[in-house]
Design a protein around this motif. Structure first.
Motif, PDB file in Angstrom:
ATOM      1  N   LEU A 173     -61.985  15.521 -15.967  1.00 39.04           N
ATOM      2  CA  LEU A 173     -63.344  15.881 -15.560  1.00 39.04           C
ATOM      3  C   LEU A 173     -64.007  16.809 -16.564  1.00 39.04           C
ATOM      4  O   LEU A 173     -65.212  16.701 -16.828  1.00 39.04           O
ATOM      5  N   HIS A 174     -63.227  17.735 -17.147  1.00 38.88           N
ATOM      6  CA  HIS A 174     -63.779  18.702 -18.090  1.00 38.88           C
ATOM      7  C   HIS A 174     -63.946  18.116 -19.497  1.00 38.88           C
ATOM      8  O   HIS A 174     -64.718  18.641 -20.295  1.00 38.88           O
ATOM      9  N   ASP A 175     -63.212  17.051 -19.778  1.00 36.96           N
ATOM     10  CA  ASP A 175     -63.221  16.486 -21.131  1.00 36.96           C
ATOM     11  C   ASP A 175     -64.250  15.375 -21.312  1.00 36.96           C
ATOM     12  O   ASP A 175     -64.593  15.027 -22.444  1.00 36.96           O
ATOM     13  N   GLU A 176     -64.717  14.799 -20.208  1.00 36.34           N
ATOM     14  CA  GLU A 176     -65.573  13.618 -20.304  1.00 36.34           C
ATOM     15  C   GLU A 176     -66.908  13.765 -19.570  1.00 36.34           C
ATOM     16  O   GLU A 176     -67.352  12.845 -18.878  1.00 36.34           O
ATOM     17  N   PRO A 177     -67.600  14.918 -19.684  1.00 34.61           N
ATOM     18  CA  PRO A 177     -68.842  15.085 -18.911  1.00 34.61           C
ATOM     19  C   PRO A 177     -69.919  14.066 -19.267  1.00 34.61           C
ATOM     20  O   PRO A 177     -70.641  13.583 -18.382  1.00 34.61           O
ATOM     21  N   LYS A 178     -70.035  13.728 -20.549  1.00 35.40           N
ATOM     22  CA  LYS A 178     -71.073  12.776 -20.953  1.00 35.40           C
ATOM     23  C   LYS A 178     -70.803  11.383 -20.409  1.00 35.40           C
ATOM     24  O   LYS A 178     -71.709  10.702 -19.914  1.00 35.40           O
ATOM     25  N   GLN A 179     -69.538  10.949 -20.499  1.00 34.03           N
ATOM     26  CA  GLN A 179     -69.209   9.601 -20.038  1.00 34.03           C
ATOM     27  C   GLN A 179     -69.293   9.493 -18.519  1.00 34.03           C
ATOM     28  O   GLN A 179     -69.784   8.502 -17.979  1.00 34.03           O
ATOM     29  N   ILE A 180     -68.830  10.539 -17.827  1.00 32.05           N
ATOM     30  CA  ILE A 180     -68.889  10.532 -16.359  1.00 32.05           C
ATOM     31  C   ILE A 180     -70.340  10.505 -15.887  1.00 32.05           C
ATOM     32  O   ILE A 180     -70.719   9.707 -15.013  1.00 32.05           O
ATOM     33  N   THR A 181     -71.172  11.377 -16.445  1.00 34.60           N
ATOM     34  CA  THR A 181     -72.569  11.427 -16.014  1.00 34.60           C
ATOM     35  C   THR A 181     -73.344  10.181 -16.447  1.00 34.60           C
ATOM     36  O   THR A 181     -74.311   9.787 -15.783  1.00 34.60           O
TER      37      THR A 181
END
Length: 238
Positions: free
Chosen positions: A217-225
């Motif tokens: 969750l902390h490493d992929e904020p751009k991809q998740i959002t």
């Protein structure tokens, strides 16, 4: 401009602040509402939850007015995913307007029994600290400050107690919303735990895997959002 609210529930030990970095990545049409659970952040003086029902009721009271006024979605990671799952059940049972979409992250589907699953809340203090450090998500230097440990460990252990008290024999009552599930490729989850999320909806369930373990969750904020934007903007303009 049409708007949709996104209510986000944190993981064990986490505060609403864990979602702050999302603000610059979410579409202006998505209003981020990070939920602060009792005992942390701005609510640090409040008592800890005694059980899951108490936590769910607290969140429900917090959002009950807002969910009647605008379309909304719910996101939860780890313990937050379990609370999200039970929160939507409560919303449905109470006859309130249901979310247009449910995002569940960092947790396997409920109802899958695993005899080998660790019970963090039953560990002694040293075992617990060591296990939490291996799990990640908490800076190692945090454990070097006794005053912080004294405040944080009871909260964290209580959260794990809540998270690990999930009823594995709960009746299956699929949702009528599409589900989006986010999981780390290196998480301690079986294929059955991951794929069984599909049983919990009468509609579509899309599962996305990310590099890393439980705190991807902390490493992929751009991809998740990016995925959240795509899913929710489709709902706004459909």
């Amino acid at each position: 401009m049409k708007k949709i609210k996104l209510f986000c529930i944190p993981y064990a030990g986490g505060s609403a602040a864990i979602y702050n970095k999302w603000k610059s990545h979410l579409s202006p049409s998505i209003e981020l509402n990070a939920i602060e659970l009792a005992g942390r952040g701005s609510r640090i003086q409040e008592g800890l939850y005694q059980n899951i029902s108490e936590a769910v009721e607290d969140i429900f009271k917090f959002i009950s007015k807002d969910i009647q006024q605008a379309p909304y979605a719910i996101f939860g990671h780890s313990m937050g995913a379990m609370l999200s799952y039970k929160l939507v059940q409560k919303i449905r049972d109470a006859g309130y307007v249901e979310p247009v979409h449910i995002f569940l992250s960092g947790r396997g589907a409920p109802g899958i029994k695993r005899d080998d699953k660790k019970k963090y809340h039953l560990m002694n203090e040293e075992e617990f600290k060591e296990a939490i450090m291996k799990l990640g998500g908490t800076p190692p230097e945090f454990f070097e400050h006794p005053e912080l440990m004294q405040l944080f460990l009871p909260l964290l252990k209580n959260d794990f107690k809540l998270s690990e008290s999930d009823d594995i024999h709960a009746d299956l009552k699929p949702f009528d919303q599409n589900l989006t599930v986010f999981l780390g490729k290196d998480e301690d989850l079986t294929a059955e735990q991951c794929d069984s999320w599909k049983k919990h909806t009468n509609k579509l369930c899309n599962i996305h895997y990310f590099n890393g373990g439980h705190f991807f969750l902390h490493d992929e904020p751009k991809q998740i959002t990016k995925i959240i934007n795509h899913v929710l903007l489709d709902r706004i303009y459909e």
